[in-house]
Design a protein around this motif. Sequence first.
Motif, PDB file in Angstrom:
ATOM      1  N   MET A   1       0.848  -1.211   0.000  1.00 50.67           N
ATOM      2  CA  MET A   1       0.000   0.000   0.000  1.00 50.67           C
ATOM      3  C   MET A   1       0.877   1.252   0.000  1.00 50.67           C
ATOM      4  N   LYS A   2       0.488   2.211  -0.819  1.00 51.06           N
ATOM      5  CA  LYS A   2       1.162   3.498  -0.822  1.00 51.06           C
ATOM      6  C   LYS A   2       0.452   4.435   0.143  1.00 51.06           C
ATOM      7  N   ASN A   3       1.204   5.414   0.662  1.00 57.76           N
ATOM      8  CA  ASN A   3       0.677   6.230   1.747  1.00 57.76           C
ATOM      9  C   ASN A   3       0.810   7.717   1.434  1.00 57.76           C
ATOM     10  N   ILE A   4      -0.283   8.453   1.593  1.00 56.71           N
ATOM     11  CA  ILE A   4      -0.260   9.913   1.577  1.00 56.71           C
ATOM     12  C   ILE A   4      -0.387  10.376   3.016  1.00 56.71           C
ATOM     13  N   VAL A   5       0.557  11.176   3.463  1.00 52.45           N
ATOM     14  CA  VAL A   5       0.527  11.710   4.818  1.00 52.45           C
ATOM     15  C   VAL A   5       0.118  13.178   4.765  1.00 52.45           C
ATOM     16  N   ILE A   6      -0.808  13.554   5.619  1.00 52.00           N
ATOM     17  CA  ILE A   6      -1.257  14.935   5.745  1.00 52.00           C
ATOM     18  C   ILE A   6      -0.879  15.415   7.136  1.00 52.00           C
ATOM     19  N   LEU A   7      -0.062  16.446   7.199  1.00 52.17           N
ATOM     20  CA  LEU A   7       0.331  17.029   8.485  1.00 52.17           C
ATOM     21  C   LEU A   7      -0.608  18.183   8.803  1.00 52.17           C
ATOM     22  N   GLY A   8      -1.361  18.029   9.877  1.00 57.22           N
ATOM     23  CA  GLY A   8      -2.315  19.053  10.281  1.00 57.22           C
ATOM     24  C   GLY A   8      -3.732  18.660   9.917  1.00 57.22           C
ATOM     25  N   ALA A   9      -4.649  18.782  10.876  1.00 57.20           N
ATOM     26  CA  ALA A   9      -6.053  18.431  10.658  1.00 57.20           C
ATOM     27  C   ALA A   9      -6.952  19.638  10.834  1.00 57.20           C
ATOM     28  N   GLY A  10      -6.416  20.818  10.511  1.00 53.73           N
ATOM     29  CA  GLY A  10      -7.238  22.018  10.504  1.00 53.73           C
ATOM     30  C   GLY A  10      -8.048  22.084   9.220  1.00 53.73           C
ATOM     31  N   THR A  11      -8.416  23.298   8.804  1.00 54.27           N
ATOM     32  CA  THR A  11      -9.258  23.456   7.620  1.00 54.27           C
ATOM     33  C   THR A  11      -8.638  22.793   6.394  1.00 54.27           C
ATOM     34  N   GLY A  12      -7.393  23.156   6.077  1.00 55.19           N
ATOM     35  CA  GLY A  12      -6.744  22.633   4.884  1.00 55.19           C
ATOM     36  C   GLY A  12      -6.511  21.137   4.949  1.00 55.19           C
ATOM     37  N   GLY A  13      -6.035  20.639   6.095  1.00 55.13           N
ATOM     38  CA  GLY A  13      -5.734  19.225   6.226  1.00 55.13           C
ATOM     39  C   GLY A  13      -6.974  18.356   6.205  1.00 55.13           C
ATOM     40  N   ALA A  14      -8.015  18.755   6.948  1.00 56.72           N
ATOM     41  CA  ALA A  14      -9.242  17.958   6.996  1.00 56.72           C
ATOM     42  C   ALA A  14      -9.927  17.939   5.630  1.00 56.72           C
ATOM     43  N   LEU A  15      -9.985  19.092   4.971  1.00 59.20           N
ATOM     44  CA  LEU A  15     -10.612  19.150   3.653  1.00 59.20           C
ATOM     45  C   LEU A  15      -9.848  18.301   2.644  1.00 59.20           C
ATOM     46  N   THR A  16      -8.519  18.387   2.665  1.00 58.66           N
ATOM     47  CA  THR A  16      -7.709  17.586   1.741  1.00 58.66           C
ATOM     48  C   THR A  16      -7.930  16.097   1.967  1.00 58.66           C
ATOM     49  N   ALA A  17      -8.000  15.682   3.231  1.00 58.83           N
ATOM     50  CA  ALA A  17      -8.246  14.273   3.538  1.00 58.83           C
ATOM     51  C   ALA A  17      -9.582  13.812   2.968  1.00 58.83           C
ATOM     52  N   ASN A  18     -10.604  14.646   3.104  1.00 55.20           N
ATOM     53  CA  ASN A  18     -11.919  14.279   2.573  1.00 55.20           C
ATOM     54  C   ASN A  18     -11.923  14.230   1.056  1.00 55.20           C
ATOM     55  N   LEU A  19     -11.321  15.241   0.415  1.00 54.83           N
ATOM     56  CA  LEU A  19     -11.293  15.263  -1.044  1.00 54.83           C
ATOM     57  C   LEU A  19     -10.536  14.064  -1.605  1.00 54.83           C
ATOM     58  N   LEU A  20      -9.396  13.737  -0.988  1.00 56.85           N
ATOM     59  CA  LEU A  20      -8.618  12.592  -1.456  1.00 56.85           C
ATOM     60  C   LEU A  20      -9.373  11.285  -1.238  1.00 56.85           C
ATOM     61  N   SER A  21     -10.078  11.169  -0.136  1.00 60.40           N
ATOM     62  CA  SER A  21     -10.815   9.924   0.140  1.00 60.40           C
ATOM     63  C   SER A  21     -11.922   9.709  -0.888  1.00 60.40           C
ATOM     64  N   HIS A  22     -12.418  10.808  -1.487  1.00 60.00           N
ATOM     65  CA  HIS A  22     -13.445  10.687  -2.525  1.00 60.00           C
ATOM     66  C   HIS A  22     -12.853  10.262  -3.863  1.00 60.00           C
ATOM     67  N   ARG A  23     -11.572  10.550  -4.066  1.00 59.47           N
ATOM     68  CA  ARG A  23     -10.974  10.401  -5.398  1.00 59.47           C
ATOM     69  C   ARG A  23      -9.995   9.234  -5.519  1.00 59.47           C
ATOM     70  N   LEU A  24      -9.409   8.819  -4.428  1.00 62.26           N
ATOM     71  CA  LEU A  24      -8.395   7.760  -4.472  1.00 62.26           C
ATOM     72  C   LEU A  24      -9.012   6.375  -4.339  1.00 62.26           C
ATOM     73  N   ASP A  25      -8.349   5.391  -4.918  1.00 58.19           N
ATOM     74  CA  ASP A  25      -8.699   3.988  -4.691  1.00 58.19           C
ATOM     75  C   ASP A  25      -8.076   3.572  -3.355  1.00 58.19           C
ATOM     76  N   LEU A  26      -8.895   3.485  -2.326  1.00 57.91           N
ATOM     77  CA  LEU A  26      -8.390   3.223  -0.973  1.00 57.91           C
ATOM     78  C   LEU A  26      -8.016   1.766  -0.754  1.00 57.91           C
ATOM     79  N   THR A  27      -8.148   0.940  -1.806  1.00 59.29           N
ATOM     80  CA  THR A  27      -7.570  -0.401  -1.729  1.00 59.29           C
ATOM     81  C   THR A  27      -6.104  -0.379  -2.143  1.00 59.29           C
TER      82      THR A  27
END
Length: 464
Positions: A1-27
């Motif tokens: 598995m490849k890994n994207i790490v997001i540092l920070g869970a504020g506005t930018g970090g939380a939004l990026t995590a959500n957008l990526l989860s919609h677009r990436l193949d999480l398998t």
Amino acid sequence: MKNIVILGAGTGGALTANLLSHRLDLTQWTITVIDRSSLHGYQPGPLFLPFGMYGYRELADVVKPIVEPLPRGVGFITSEVHLIDHEQREIHTEQGNVPYDFLVCALGCRTAPEEIEGMAPAMGRDVHTFYTLEGALAMREAIAGMKEGKLVVDICEMPIKCPVAPLEFAFLADWHFREQGIRDRIEISLVTPYTGAFTKPNANRILSKVADEKGIRVVPNFATSAVDPGRRQIRTFDGRTVDYDLLCAIPPNLGPAVIDGSGLGDGAGYAITDPRTLKSRKAERIYLLGDNTNVATSKAGSVAHFEAETVVENLLREIDGKPPLQTFDGHANCFVETGHHKAMLLDFNYDIEPLEGSFPLPLAGPFSLLEESHLNHLGKLAFKWVYWNMLLPGHLPNVPLLPSHMSFMGKNLETAPQIRVARAMHVRDVMTSDVVSVRQGSALPAAAELMVAKKVSGLPVLDA
């Protein structure tokens, strides 16, 4: 598995995590978010806390558990980040090292009262700040207890998070003390390193007029070097002073020390960032957004929102083996509370300053640009629901009337008829091919038409 790490869970970090989860193949990919905090704060909230306005009275009114806005299936690590090892592609934390294939850094910025002589020891007495949750809550007693004297709102230096917030605080203080019937006994001053109430000339013209109408004194070109709590004075390096009875301080804002310590920063903790692609200019496979970048636009939640859309698109392009696009235009959009249940709206980018008009639609609005209205105020209050329920979950990219690129729809382009040089810029920073440019002094409507026709988000300005 490849890994994207997001540092920070504020506005930018939380939004990026959500957008990526919609677009990436999480398998095939994992997403790991790292943040030292246990709470996610709604950034506009602390402005209202010192006055107890609009339901903002305690900590619970502005925060939620930090994991609540994050999508399911995303890993979360509570830890301080000690090092970004961009050569080995590892994040060093208190919980161990975390490898990454791509990194998104959204660590925000912090207040640094220790940078101003005498400020940190004076905090909590006659010196307060609403730029932290704790400070905003502590300031309620000071505001409630003020019956006369000098209230000074002091912007120590730039850049700061949300550049209009100090002016909003002054406007709300004016309204608060009028409601108490004691405004005539309290002098309110906005002390700023700017040449006026705001940094953008057209917005400065209008906001300075509003401040003058409210009897708020603007003290320009004042870069605070020290606080003297005994004399109740702030002073500059050249010896000028301003007296206060209650000081609302906006301390210097600095980026995270780990950014400089990892060789990614500019010496003040802000990551050296390509202003159009939002990639790090110091290391590969690192994208940056939000307050920890050094790009020349506001450090505000709306900017983090628009940056996140650019970061996600470019990161996905890189995963597919394509080069990132130079598409971010510095778009910022913010409501400015002016008191009396009214607000203004500002909409601008790297190259075009705030203009009058209507937003998002011509004539229909419903919001007015650089003009006070009750509807603008309602828009600011309603944004709290939008923030938690639409923006952070990643639903706003599907709303066509709020694009990540600044739109010219509804703007009065005659308000600022001349193209101005917003900042030093090389053509190579903004275009890779088919360079389109304008001459300094060109008419703004003509430039706008050219940008629409050529489908570009900005134009380099040539001096000759």
